[in-house]
Design a protein around this motif. Sequence first.
Motif, mmCIF file in Angstrom:
data_model
loop_
_atom_site.group_PDB
_atom_site.id
_atom_site.type_symbol
_atom_site.label_atom_id
_atom_site.label_comp_id
_atom_site.label_asym_id
_atom_site.label_seq_id
_atom_site.Cartn_x
_atom_site.Cartn_y
_atom_site.Cartn_z
ATOM 1 N N ASN A 89 -8.519 -4.345 -3.178
ATOM 2 C CA ASN A 89 -8.704 -2.804 -2.652
ATOM 3 C C ASN A 89 -7.611 -2.540 -1.721
ATOM 4 O OD1 ASN A 89 -11.644 -1.596 -3.406
ATOM 5 N ND2 ASN A 89 -12.016 -3.798 -2.844
ATOM 6 N N PHE A 90 -7.033 -1.209 -1.769
ATOM 7 C CA PHE A 90 -6.007 -0.979 -0.907
ATOM 8 C C PHE A 90 -6.619 -0.004 0.035
ATOM 9 C CE2 PHE A 90 -3.273 -1.534 -4.733
ATOM 10 C CZ PHE A 90 -2.323 -2.481 -4.121
ATOM 11 N N THR A 91 -7.881 0.567 0.031
ATOM 12 C CA THR A 91 -8.478 1.352 1.106
ATOM 13 C C THR A 91 -9.683 0.997 1.667
ATOM 14 O OG1 THR A 91 -9.263 2.712 -0.930
ATOM 15 C CG2 THR A 91 -7.463 3.592 0.116
ATOM 16 N N THR A 92 -10.209 1.194 2.782
ATOM 17 C CA THR A 92 -11.384 0.847 3.271
ATOM 18 C C THR A 92 -12.249 2.242 3.023
ATOM 19 O OG1 THR A 92 -10.807 -0.661 4.684
ATOM 20 C CG2 THR A 92 -12.806 0.345 5.466
ATOM 21 N N CYS A 93 -13.229 2.259 2.581
ATOM 22 C CA CYS A 93 -13.841 3.578 2.325
ATOM 23 C C CYS A 93 -15.560 3.307 2.001
ATOM 24 C CB CYS A 93 -13.310 4.588 1.397
ATOM 25 S SG CYS A 93 -13.376 3.797 -0.358
ATOM 26 N N LYS A 113 0.931 -1.285 0.066
ATOM 27 C CA LYS A 113 0.025 -0.081 0.012
ATOM 28 C C LYS A 113 0.918 1.106 -0.002
ATOM 29 C CE LYS A 113 -3.689 2.391 2.364
ATOM 30 N NZ LYS A 113 -4.642 2.215 3.631
ATOM 31 N N GLU A 114 1.841 1.388 0.886
ATOM 32 C CA GLU A 114 2.856 2.370 0.826
ATOM 33 C C GLU A 114 3.441 2.588 -0.514
ATOM 34 O OE1 GLU A 114 5.486 1.545 4.180
ATOM 35 O OE2 GLU A 114 4.033 2.193 5.498
ATOM 36 N N ASN A 159 -7.131 -4.530 1.565
ATOM 37 C CA ASN A 159 -6.528 -6.157 1.488
ATOM 38 C C ASN A 159 -7.696 -7.197 1.348
ATOM 39 O OD1 ASN A 159 -4.417 -7.792 1.554
ATOM 40 N ND2 ASN A 159 -4.649 -7.987 4.187
ATOM 41 N N SER A 160 -8.705 -6.504 0.395
ATOM 42 C CA SER A 160 -9.779 -7.460 0.168
ATOM 43 C C SER A 160 -9.584 -7.510 -1.308
ATOM 44 C CB SER A 160 -11.055 -7.209 0.525
ATOM 45 O OG SER A 160 -11.850 -5.914 -0.157
ATOM 46 N N MET A 161 -10.238 -8.945 -1.796
ATOM 47 C CA MET A 161 -10.261 -9.000 -3.459
ATOM 48 C C MET A 161 -11.526 -9.500 -3.781
ATOM 49 S SD MET A 161 -7.715 -10.819 -5.944
ATOM 50 C CE MET A 161 -6.278 -10.078 -5.724
ATOM 51 N N LEU A 162 -12.107 -8.835 -4.619
ATOM 52 C CA LEU A 162 -13.542 -9.300 -5.350
ATOM 53 C C LEU A 162 -13.346 -9.860 -6.541
ATOM 54 C CD1 LEU A 162 -16.507 -9.245 -5.457
ATOM 55 C CD2 LEU A 162 -16.334 -6.877 -6.683
ATOM 56 N N ILE A 163 -13.567 -11.294 -6.730
ATOM 57 C CA ILE A 163 -13.237 -11.958 -7.998
ATOM 58 C C ILE A 163 -14.920 -12.257 -8.514
ATOM 59 C CG2 ILE A 163 -12.378 -14.030 -9.124
ATOM 60 C CD1 ILE A 163 -10.252 -13.944 -6.970
ATOM 61 N N PHE A 164 -14.941 -11.903 -9.787
ATOM 62 C CA PHE A 164 -16.188 -12.198 -10.332
ATOM 63 C C PHE A 164 -15.924 -12.687 -11.797
ATOM 64 C CE2 PHE A 164 -15.762 -7.569 -10.411
ATOM 65 C CZ PHE A 164 -16.086 -7.323 -11.551
ATOM 66 N N ASP A 165 -17.097 -13.314 -12.396
ATOM 67 C CA ASP A 165 -17.078 -13.632 -14.040
ATOM 68 C C ASP A 165 -16.980 -12.483 -14.847
ATOM 69 O OD1 ASP A 165 -17.241 -16.285 -13.642
ATOM 70 O OD2 ASP A 165 -19.311 -16.310 -13.690
ATOM 71 N N GLY A 166 -16.084 -12.329 -15.466
ATOM 72 C CA GLY A 166 -15.680 -10.979 -16.353
ATOM 73 C C GLY A 166 -17.008 -10.386 -17.131
ATOM 74 N N ASN A 167 -18.068 -11.349 -17.539
ATOM 75 C CA ASN A 167 -19.161 -10.955 -18.449
ATOM 76 C C ASN A 167 -20.205 -10.256 -17.343
ATOM 77 O OD1 ASN A 167 -20.094 -13.289 -17.067
ATOM 78 N ND2 ASN A 167 -20.995 -14.206 -18.822
ATOM 79 N N ILE A 168 -19.858 -10.256 -16.160
ATOM 80 C CA ILE A 168 -20.803 -9.504 -14.950
ATOM 81 C C ILE A 168 -20.723 -8.085 -15.309
ATOM 82 C CG2 ILE A 168 -21.795 -9.248 -12.732
ATOM 83 C CD1 ILE A 168 -20.834 -11.855 -12.158
ATOM 84 N N GLU A 169 -21.799 -7.444 -15.704
ATOM 85 C CA GLU A 169 -21.787 -5.932 -15.715
ATOM 86 C C GLU A 169 -21.391 -5.267 -14.480
ATOM 87 O OE1 GLU A 169 -23.921 -3.066 -18.860
ATOM 88 O OE2 GLU A 169 -25.077 -3.983 -17.679
ATOM 89 N N HIS A 170 -20.571 -4.344 -14.454
ATOM 90 C CA HIS A 170 -20.225 -3.740 -12.998
ATOM 91 C C HIS A 170 -19.918 -2.236 -13.105
ATOM 92 C CE1 HIS A 170 -16.382 -5.142 -14.739
ATOM 93 N NE2 HIS A 170 -15.911 -4.129 -14.178
ATOM 94 N N THR A 181 -12.874 9.126 2.625
ATOM 95 C CA THR A 181 -11.397 9.208 2.516
ATOM 96 C C THR A 181 -11.063 10.015 1.321
ATOM 97 O OG1 THR A 181 -11.278 7.256 1.288
ATOM 98 C CG2 THR A 181 -11.101 6.795 3.485
ATOM 99 N N GLN A 182 -9.648 10.410 1.538
ATOM 100 C CA GLN A 182 -9.152 11.320 0.482
ATOM 101 C C GLN A 182 -9.051 10.645 -0.961
ATOM 102 O OE1 GLN A 182 -5.881 13.734 1.122
ATOM 103 N NE2 GLN A 182 -7.252 15.337 1.823
ATOM 104 N N ILE A 183 -8.789 9.278 -0.950
ATOM 105 C CA ILE A 183 -8.563 8.459 -2.229
ATOM 106 C C ILE A 183 -9.397 7.178 -2.240
ATOM 107 C CG2 ILE A 183 -6.574 9.772 -2.757
ATOM 108 C CD1 ILE A 183 -4.978 7.135 -2.034
ATOM 109 N N ARG A 184 -9.679 6.658 -3.174
ATOM 110 C CA ARG A 184 -9.972 5.171 -3.170
ATOM 111 C C ARG A 184 -8.891 4.485 -4.215
ATOM 112 N NH1 ARG A 184 -14.505 1.522 -6.350
ATOM 113 N NH2 ARG A 184 -13.719 -0.261 -5.350
ATOM 114 N N LEU A 185 -8.123 3.477 -3.790
ATOM 115 C CA LEU A 185 -7.120 3.026 -4.697
ATOM 116 C C LEU A 185 -7.294 1.629 -4.608
ATOM 117 C CD1 LEU A 185 -4.381 3.270 -6.042
ATOM 118 C CD2 LEU A 185 -3.262 3.240 -3.539
ATOM 119 N N LEU A 186 -7.165 1.131 -5.864
ATOM 120 C CA LEU A 186 -7.474 -0.410 -6.340
ATOM 121 C C LEU A 186 -6.825 -0.972 -7.205
ATOM 122 C CD1 LEU A 186 -9.642 -0.799 -8.602
ATOM 123 C CD2 LEU A 186 -11.172 0.277 -7.281
ATOM 124 N N LEU A 187 -6.682 -2.179 -7.632
ATOM 125 C CA LEU A 187 -6.008 -2.778 -8.732
ATOM 126 C C LEU A 187 -7.258 -3.428 -9.546
ATOM 127 C CD1 LEU A 187 -2.604 -4.829 -7.586
ATOM 128 C CD2 LEU A 187 -2.924 -2.465 -9.030
#
Length: 169
Positions: free
Chosen positions: A115-119, A20-21, A139-150, A158-164
């Motif tokens: 997710n790197f941030t809780t917000c 995260k740092e 530190n959570s990871m959401l995994i889903f079928d790629g054909n699901i619209e999101h 928080t100042q930022i929301r940071l994710l991969l």
Amino acid sequence: MMNYKLYKNVLDQEEFTKLKETMSNSFVAWFYNPSTIPDKDDHFMFTHHIYRNGQVTSDLYNNILPLLMFCALKTEKINLLRVKANLYTNQNKNVYHAKHTDFVDLDNYKTCVYNFTTCDGGTVLFKNDKKVVVESIENSMLIFDGNIEHQGFTQTNTQIRLLLNIDFN
């Protein structure tokens, strides 16, 4: 059926804190995007591409290898399609971005959101008449079928929301 799963505490605390740092320090080059989905909305965001078009595009690639391994093991997919870091700034309201799938021309792939941030921002999944809101928890990871619209949405507390955003097939 909506196929998704949320994994918490993906990395051990020391490894998570270090990553995260690294991801949030002032040496990461963030690039402005005037929309989150081209031609679909006018909500801005910042991105940093780590892997795309079959090539490593960032020095951060080696830092995220534990997350890529976690994704590959959980999805049983080994072909990396893309890794993109998303940075959302606080806009004093929850801004909901355009609904989409990451790859419109692919059927059998998985999308992983780490997710790197809780917000109070997060990810919304849509399938048929169902809608699932998944909070952004560090530190959570959401995994889903790629054909699901999101769609993602910004945070207010928080100042930022940071994710991969990671895609495999």
